[in-house]
Design a protein around this motif. Structure first.
Motif, PDB file in Angstrom:
ATOM      1  N   HIS A   1      52.730  44.457  45.569  1.00 36.29           N
ATOM      2  CA  HIS A   1      52.655  43.232  44.993  1.00 36.29           C
ATOM      3  C   HIS A   1      51.969  42.277  45.562  1.00 36.29           C
ATOM      4  O   HIS A   1      51.959  40.956  45.241  1.00 36.29           O
ATOM      5  CB  HIS A   1      54.153  42.619  44.582  1.00 36.29           C
ATOM      6  N   ALA A   2      51.102  42.543  46.726  1.00 33.31           N
ATOM      7  CA  ALA A   2      50.287  41.595  47.167  1.00 33.31           C
ATOM      8  C   ALA A   2      48.864  41.560  46.540  1.00 33.31           C
ATOM      9  O   ALA A   2      48.704  42.244  45.523  1.00 33.31           O
ATOM     10  CB  ALA A   2      50.080  41.950  48.558  1.00 33.31           C
ATOM     11  N   GLY A   3      48.319  40.491  46.747  1.00 36.76           N
ATOM     12  CA  GLY A   3      47.007  40.266  46.013  1.00 36.76           C
ATOM     13  C   GLY A   3      46.346  39.143  46.542  1.00 36.76           C
ATOM     14  O   GLY A   3      46.584  38.434  47.646  1.00 36.76           O
ATOM     15  N   LEU A   4      45.276  38.896  46.013  1.00 41.18           N
ATOM     16  CA  LEU A   4      44.296  37.740  46.343  1.00 41.18           C
ATOM     17  C   LEU A   4      45.135  36.378  46.261  1.00 41.18           C
ATOM     18  O   LEU A   4      45.860  36.120  45.288  1.00 41.18           O
ATOM     19  CB  LEU A   4      43.092  37.686  45.356  1.00 41.18           C
ATOM     20  N   ASP A   5      44.649  35.551  47.178  1.00 43.03           N
ATOM     21  CA  ASP A   5      45.323  34.297  47.379  1.00 43.03           C
ATOM     22  C   ASP A   5      44.354  33.283  47.299  1.00 43.03           C
ATOM     23  O   ASP A   5      43.007  33.366  47.078  1.00 43.03           O
ATOM     24  CB  ASP A   5      46.221  33.982  48.428  1.00 43.03           C
ATOM     25  N   LYS A   6      44.639  31.808  47.173  1.00 49.53           N
ATOM     26  CA  LYS A   6      43.672  31.014  47.137  1.00 49.53           C
ATOM     27  C   LYS A   6      42.409  30.947  48.379  1.00 49.53           C
ATOM     28  O   LYS A   6      41.486  30.370  48.144  1.00 49.53           O
ATOM     29  CB  LYS A   6      44.463  29.570  47.116  1.00 49.53           C
ATOM     30  N   GLY A   7      43.041  31.681  49.524  1.00 48.86           N
ATOM     31  CA  GLY A   7      41.929  31.693  50.630  1.00 48.86           C
ATOM     32  C   GLY A   7      40.874  32.461  50.202  1.00 48.86           C
ATOM     33  O   GLY A   7      39.700  32.118  50.544  1.00 48.86           O
ATOM     34  N   GLU A   8      41.122  33.770  49.435  1.00 54.94           N
ATOM     35  CA  GLU A   8      39.940  34.494  49.310  1.00 54.94           C
ATOM     36  C   GLU A   8      39.040  33.937  48.192  1.00 54.94           C
ATOM     37  O   GLU A   8      37.873  34.081  48.217  1.00 54.94           O
ATOM     38  CB  GLU A   8      40.560  36.001  48.830  1.00 54.94           C
ATOM     39  N   TYR A   9      39.667  33.500  47.222  1.00 59.09           N
ATOM     40  CA  TYR A   9      38.912  32.722  45.987  1.00 59.09           C
ATOM     41  C   TYR A   9      38.157  31.378  46.581  1.00 59.09           C
ATOM     42  O   TYR A   9      37.025  31.612  46.211  1.00 59.09           O
ATOM     43  CB  TYR A   9      39.755  32.319  44.801  1.00 59.09           C
TER      44      TYR A   9
END
Length: 177
Positions: free
Chosen positions: A114-122
């Motif tokens: 359930h993990a995934g991209l967060d605002k940091g990666e974007y």
């Protein structure tokens, strides 16, 4: 040179897929370099331009290759009439995939179910795109263009008016690019 004196253009073309953006880009001929992600294609150019009259392409798979394109343009940009990023809308996903892969390599737990991209990666991806475009435009030794798909945004909150803009992820990125 005098202030404002340049013979080079910077152009952003955004429209739905299939309307001829890539064919237009290819009209620059053999002194045109198309920088594109592997998720885009230039097949449409083949039908319109004979061998020897077609542009060249550089397929970029990750941010290291995008940096290599920039370094190449620093040294050899004057050899090209046009350089195009075709398409920014598709490249942003490839760039984001590259950032996510590096994140997982550093921290495998981030790849949990359930993990995934967060605002940091974007945000990192958008910062890199912004910097790359600024740096390439700053070279001012060739005409530079970007293609993108369109999106609509509300023009002013509450107005109901919509504005057609290039599709670039991130807050205010369409306006920024």
């Amino acid at each position: 040179r005098e202030i404002g004196e340049t013979k080079f253009l910077n152009l952003l073309v955004y429209a739905m897929w299939g309307v001829g953006k890539t064919i237009f880009v290819g009209s620059g001929g053999p002194k045109t370099l198309i920088v594109r992600p592997p998720t885009d294609h230039t097949d449409s150019i083949i039908a319109y331009y004979p061998a020897g009259k077609r542009p060249k392409e550089w397929i970029v798979h990750d941010w290291d290759e995008m940096d290599a394109v920039y370094q190449y343009l620093c040294l050899h940009g004057q050899e090209w009439d046009w350089v195009w990023l075709d398409s920014l809308s598709l490249w942003q996903d490839v760039g984001l995939d590259d950032i996510w892969q590096a994140t997982i390599e550093r921290n495998p737990a981030r790849n949990a179910k359930h993990a995934g991209l967060d605002k940091g990666e974007y945000g990192r991806n958008m910062d890199r795109i912004s910097a790359w475009v600024r740096n390439v435009v700053g070279l001012d030794t060739f005409n530079f263009g970007i293609t993108a798909f369109p999106t609509t945004r509300l023009d002013a909150p509450g107005s109901g008016d919509r504005k057609l803009m290039p599709w670039v992820q991130g807050s205010m990125m369409s306006e920024k690019i």
